[in-house]
Design a protein around this motif. Structure first.
Motif, PDB file in Angstrom:
ATOM      1  N   ASP A 164       0.847  -1.209   0.000  1.00 55.65           N
ATOM      2  CA  ASP A 164       0.000   0.000   0.000  1.00 55.65           C
ATOM      3  C   ASP A 164       0.874   1.248   0.000  1.00 55.65           C
ATOM      4  N   ALA A 165       1.476   1.569  -1.150  1.00 57.75           N
ATOM      5  CA  ALA A 165       2.416   2.693  -1.215  1.00 57.75           C
ATOM      6  C   ALA A 165       1.757   4.019  -0.862  1.00 57.75           C
ATOM      7  N   LEU A 166       0.622   4.329  -1.480  1.00 52.32           N
ATOM      8  CA  LEU A 166      -0.040   5.598  -1.189  1.00 52.32           C
ATOM      9  C   LEU A 166      -0.552   5.632   0.242  1.00 52.32           C
ATOM     10  N   GLY A 167      -1.188   4.563   0.683  1.00 53.99           N
ATOM     11  CA  GLY A 167      -1.684   4.523   2.056  1.00 53.99           C
ATOM     12  C   GLY A 167      -0.576   4.701   3.068  1.00 53.99           C
ATOM     13  N   ASN A 168       0.590   4.100   2.815  1.00 55.35           N
ATOM     14  CA  ASN A 168       1.730   4.270   3.721  1.00 55.35           C
ATOM     15  C   ASN A 168       2.129   5.745   3.814  1.00 55.35           C
ATOM     16  N   ALA A 169       2.203   6.410   2.663  1.00 56.47           N
ATOM     17  CA  ALA A 169       2.595   7.821   2.657  1.00 56.47           C
ATOM     18  C   ALA A 169       1.558   8.678   3.374  1.00 56.47           C
ATOM     19  N   GLN A 170       0.292   8.400   3.151  1.00 51.76           N
ATOM     20  CA  GLN A 170      -0.761   9.178   3.802  1.00 51.76           C
ATOM     21  C   GLN A 170      -0.769   8.945   5.308  1.00 51.76           C
ATOM     22  N   ARG A 171      -0.604   7.703   5.711  1.00 52.14           N
ATOM     23  CA  ARG A 171      -0.572   7.419   7.154  1.00 52.14           C
ATOM     24  C   ARG A 171       0.662   8.033   7.807  1.00 52.14           C
ATOM     25  N   ALA A 172       1.780   8.045   7.088  1.00 44.38           N
ATOM     26  CA  ALA A 172       2.996   8.649   7.637  1.00 44.38           C
ATOM     27  C   ALA A 172       2.822  10.151   7.818  1.00 44.38           C
ATOM     28  N   SER A 173       2.173  10.799   6.851  1.00 43.15           N
ATOM     29  CA  SER A 173       1.918  12.230   6.953  1.00 43.15           C
ATOM     30  C   SER A 173       0.999  12.543   8.129  1.00 43.15           C
ATOM     31  N   LEU A 174      -0.050  11.732   8.297  1.00 43.79           N
ATOM     32  CA  LEU A 174      -0.971  11.919   9.415  1.00 43.79           C
ATOM     33  C   LEU A 174      -0.287  11.601  10.740  1.00 43.79           C
ATOM     34  N   PHE A 175       0.559  10.582  10.763  1.00 38.42           N
ATOM     35  CA  PHE A 175       1.328  10.239  11.961  1.00 38.42           C
ATOM     36  C   PHE A 175       2.200  11.427  12.394  1.00 38.42           C
ATOM     37  N   GLU A 176       2.877  12.040  11.434  1.00 42.03           N
ATOM     38  CA  GLU A 176       3.743  13.180  11.740  1.00 42.03           C
ATOM     39  C   GLU A 176       2.928  14.365  12.247  1.00 42.03           C
ATOM     40  N   TYR A 177       1.769  14.576  11.642  1.00 39.79           N
ATOM     41  CA  TYR A 177       0.897  15.664  12.088  1.00 39.79           C
ATOM     42  C   TYR A 177       0.446  15.433  13.536  1.00 39.79           C
ATOM     43  N   ARG A 178      -0.001  14.225  13.827  1.00 42.23           N
ATOM     44  CA  ARG A 178      -0.461  13.926  15.188  1.00 42.23           C
ATOM     45  C   ARG A 178       0.685  13.970  16.195  1.00 42.23           C
ATOM     46  N   ARG A 179       1.877  13.572  15.747  1.00 45.45           N
ATOM     47  CA  ARG A 179       3.045  13.678  16.631  1.00 45.45           C
ATOM     48  C   ARG A 179       3.282  15.140  17.021  1.00 45.45           C
ATOM     49  N   ASN A 180       3.082  16.033  16.071  1.00 45.38           N
ATOM     50  CA  ASN A 180       3.237  17.446  16.368  1.00 45.38           C
ATOM     51  C   ASN A 180       2.112  17.969  17.249  1.00 45.38           C
ATOM     52  N   LEU A 181       0.875  17.552  16.981  1.00 46.06           N
ATOM     53  CA  LEU A 181      -0.240  17.970  17.832  1.00 46.06           C
ATOM     54  C   LEU A 181      -0.006  17.582  19.292  1.00 46.06           C
ATOM     55  N   ALA A 182       0.610  16.421  19.485  1.00 40.10           N
ATOM     56  CA  ALA A 182       0.831  15.925  20.849  1.00 40.10           C
ATOM     57  C   ALA A 182       1.796  16.802  21.638  1.00 40.10           C
ATOM     58  N   LYS A 183       2.521  17.677  20.968  1.00 36.59           N
ATOM     59  CA  LYS A 183       3.436  18.583  21.676  1.00 36.59           C
ATOM     60  C   LYS A 183       2.691  19.665  22.446  1.00 36.59           C
TER      61      LYS A 183
END
Length: 705
Positions: free
Chosen positions: A465-484
């Motif tokens: 799932d190449a596209l899904g991986n990229a989208q989940r990684a982008s959302l993961f990074e966003y949520r990692r930042n929100l958690a700050k």
């Protein structure tokens, strides 16, 4: 792109040089060292370049140094080097980037082939495998983005549109990183220390919404008008490939919509004004100051409904874009969202989408003839998504304790040298000097890699799932930042990967970072002559130190707070010197119709001048007790400046160079090499005389620090 690693902007004023399983060794002490440290013995027996770290064969000695120092040092290299077909430019940085890619590829392929891999090693192997699975991707066609397109098509009203904009918000902007200054999402955001309260995190909201890099691409004539025509055709083609009707009509609307946004955007110079960017808005302020968007729904969908305040970097643009959302019909916005959803997904879709994406974004925009090999793109994508997991392995394999020790020694000597330059600044009053010294004494330095590695355990990676991986990684990074938000500032977080060839200064944290990958030839070589190393990586380190005192860095105090610590008279003299340097760079013209923008590049140019001067001083301090010996006929002073000019080797395709001059906060490498003309010691070293093109009278040489 959905998975790009653009989110880690530590502050609005990050200054970028161009952006292991065990903990790292301690950084240099907070206080500026009072003694000069001797360089540890080099382990390698032979320099990578030439006999002593300098590529003599790359010189053109038929050109006098005082006429064009870049060509004198690099003329033969420039003539004999071909830009690879898959690149728009080539430079000293590129050679290391390519080496880092090869090293990373080996890590990824080994992980992908390891059937017993688990944890992060399994994730990086699966991520790489999914992107490299061309047959599987081809078979799936447009299907991976269909759900997103269906959701856009189902939007029924403007409140739903606002929620769609909020749900798509990502931490994807870094205002002073040339590659991440814009976002195609309606707004860009990152989360960092507050300019006014550096002990607190705050979200920064910035202008966005454009598919091309800058407002000028939509508003200027000449080449820009031609690019707009090509962009409109590209948008139509993307709709056609996706099987959507009326692609040409939709493309006209998308371009018109983005042009309306572009007219509202702040210019690059306005965006670089930190003091104008420090606008604190409460969440309630958005409805009053930027009506036209259902901000409550926007922030709820973005996961920010509980956030009390924001910094809005370009308030007029944000207010104007909100008004455009209200004014234009929903159908236009749905076409806009659909195009950008497909455009962002295209690198992860079938060959027809990949080729069309490259035809505009690579060939038309930058003049790059060929698409990069798939494995190179896979390496970049994996770095974006799981960069520190890869970085752990990279430093184990490619970064030695000896290199780190040598680099830390150079940092200590450069800090000592910069402190002496502060003390010797005749134009600065004692009160301002004391504050400058305090800031220097508190400077922290990260070398090679972080003390703590990022945890990717919550990121889902699928092998198919190449596209899904990229989208989940982008959302993961966003949520990692929100958690700050609401947490103490993490002053150990890294904002570059160990395998990144670059360096940066973080004024809000009074901190520098030097990734492992830049600590290689031509920047640094353990077997090279000290003078070459000081001119190379020493100049880079000095550059980053100096960013704490450039036009942006000088606005931050020793705690990282946006606060004026200067006397009025001192700052006026500082600005006067900056104006003289800007005027100097305004005279450089890569093309008859296009000059370097001295104001746009001023912060980087100040850091270059001060960084090189500091590197020269540090070399002299480090070698004060040793005889000055010539190597291959070059004196130590000459070798420092040769080392500096060598790291700025670069060639551009015309379109890429024009884009760089228009939008990049860094001057092209040719002109960065010419920094030497502001250093007094360069003149006797190369017998530079009045009447030569680069000669500046002593009173015209700009020495800010």
């Amino acid at each position: 792109m959905p998975g790009r690693h653009a989110a880690p902007a530590a502050s609005a004023v990050i200054a970028v040089l161009l952006g292991a399983c065990s903990p790292s060794t301690p950084t240099p002490p907070a206080a500026a060292p009072v003694t000069v440290q001797s360089t540890p013995a080099a382990a390698p027996a032979k320099a990578v370049l030439g006999a002593f770290g300098f590529d003599v064969s790359g010189m053109d000695t038929g050109i006098e140094p005082g006429q064009d120092f870049f060509e004198y040092v690099n003329g033969n290299w420039t003539r004999n080097t071909e830009i690879p077909a898959d690149r728009s430019s080539y430079s000293s940085f590129t050679t290391l980037v390519e080496q880092a890619q090869e090293d990373t590829r080996a890590i990824l392929e080994a992980a992908a082939a390891d059937a017993a891999a688990a944890g992060e090693r399994r994730k990086i192997g699966d991520y790489y495998t999914a992107f490299m699975d061309e047959a599987g991707i081809e078979a799936r066609g447009i299907a991976p983005v269909r759900a997103e397109l269906d959701a856009i098509a189902a939007l029924a009203d403007k409140p739903g549109l606002a929620r769609a904009f909020g749900a798509s918000l990502r931490a994807d902007v870094d205002l002073l990183n040339a590659t991440d200054r814009y976002t195609d999402r309606l707004f860009g955001m990152w989360i960092s220390a507050n300019l006014k309260k550096p002990d607190q995190y705050v979200p920064y909201l910035v202008q966005g919404g454009l598919g091309m890099p800058d407002r000028d691409f939509y508003l200027e004539g000449g080449r820009m008008a031609d690019l707009r025509t090509q962009y409109e055709a590209h948008v139509a083609k993307v709709f056609e490939l996706a099987g959507m009707a009326d692609g040409k009509a939709k493309a006209v609307k998308v371009l018109a919509l983005e042009t309306a946004i572009a007219t509202l955007h702040a210019t690059a110079l306005e965006t670089d004004d930190v003091e104008k960017g420090a606008n604190t808005w409460s969440q309630a302020d958005f409805a009053a100051r930027a009506p036209g968007i259902d901000w409550s729904g926007f922030f709820d969908a973005a996961g920010l409904s509980a956030q009390p305040e924001f910094i809005v970097w370009q308030p007029q643009a944000v207010a104007g874009i909100a008004a455009v959302v209200d004014r234009l019909p929903l159908a236009d916005w749905k076409d806009y969202l659909a195009f950008h959803a497909i455009e962002r997904a295209s690198p992860y879709l079938s060959k027809a989408f990949v080729d069309e994406h490259f035809a505009f974004n690579g060939k038309a925009m930058s003049g790059t003839p060929e698409l990069r090999a798939r494995w190179k793109r896979a390496v970049d994508e994996a770095d974006d998504a799981l960069g520190e997991a890869i970085g752990k392995i990279y430093v184990e394999k490619h970064f030695s304790a000896e290199t780190k020790a040598r680099a830390n020694t150079m940092v200590a000597n450069l800090i000592t040298a910069f402190g002496r330059r502060i003390d010797a600044a005749a134009w600065m009053t004692p009160a301002t000097k004391a504050r400058a010294r305090s800031k220097l004494n508190g400077l922290k330095v990260g070398m090679g890699y972080p003390d703590r590695w990022r945890d990717y355990s919550a990121l889902e990676v699928r092998r198919d799932d190449a596209l899904g991986n990229a989208q989940r990684a982008s959302l993961f990074e966003y949520r990692r930042n929100l958690a700050k938000l609401g947490q103490p500032i993490d002053r150990g977080e890294w904002f570059m990967l160990p395998q990144t060839v670059n360096a940066l200064n973080i004024p809000l944290e009074n901190r520098l970072i030097f990734p492992a990958a830049i600590l290689q030839a031509p920047f640094f070589d353990g077997a090279a002559d000290d003078a070459i190393n000081y001119g190379g990586i020493g100049g880079v380190i000095g550059h980053e130190i100096s960013h704490s005192f450039d036009t942006n860095g000088a606005l931050f105090d020793e705690t990282g707070k946006l606060e004026n610590w200067w006397t009025k008279e001192d700052f006026a003299r500082f600005e006067e010197a900056g104006a003289a340097l800007a005027a100097q760079y305004d005279e450089y013209k890569p093309f008859p119709d296009l000059a370097v923008n001295g104001k746009l590049t001023l912060g980087e140019n100040i850091a270059d001048v001060a960084g090189l001067a500091t590197a020269y001083d540090a070399y002299k301090l480090a070698r004060a007790d040793r005889p000055a010996m010539a190597l291959d006929g070059f004196s130590p002073d000459q070798r420092v400046f040769l080392g500096w000019a060598q790291i700025w080797r670069s060639k551009f395709r015309e379109q890429a160079l024009r884009n760089t001059v228009l939008t990049n906060g860094h001057a092209p490498g040719h002109y960065r090499a010419l920094t030497v003309r502001n250093i007094d010691a360069w003149y006797p070293a190369f017998d530079v005389r009045q009447g030569q093109a680069l000669y500046l009278a002593p009173g015209q040489r700009v020495q800010v620090w």
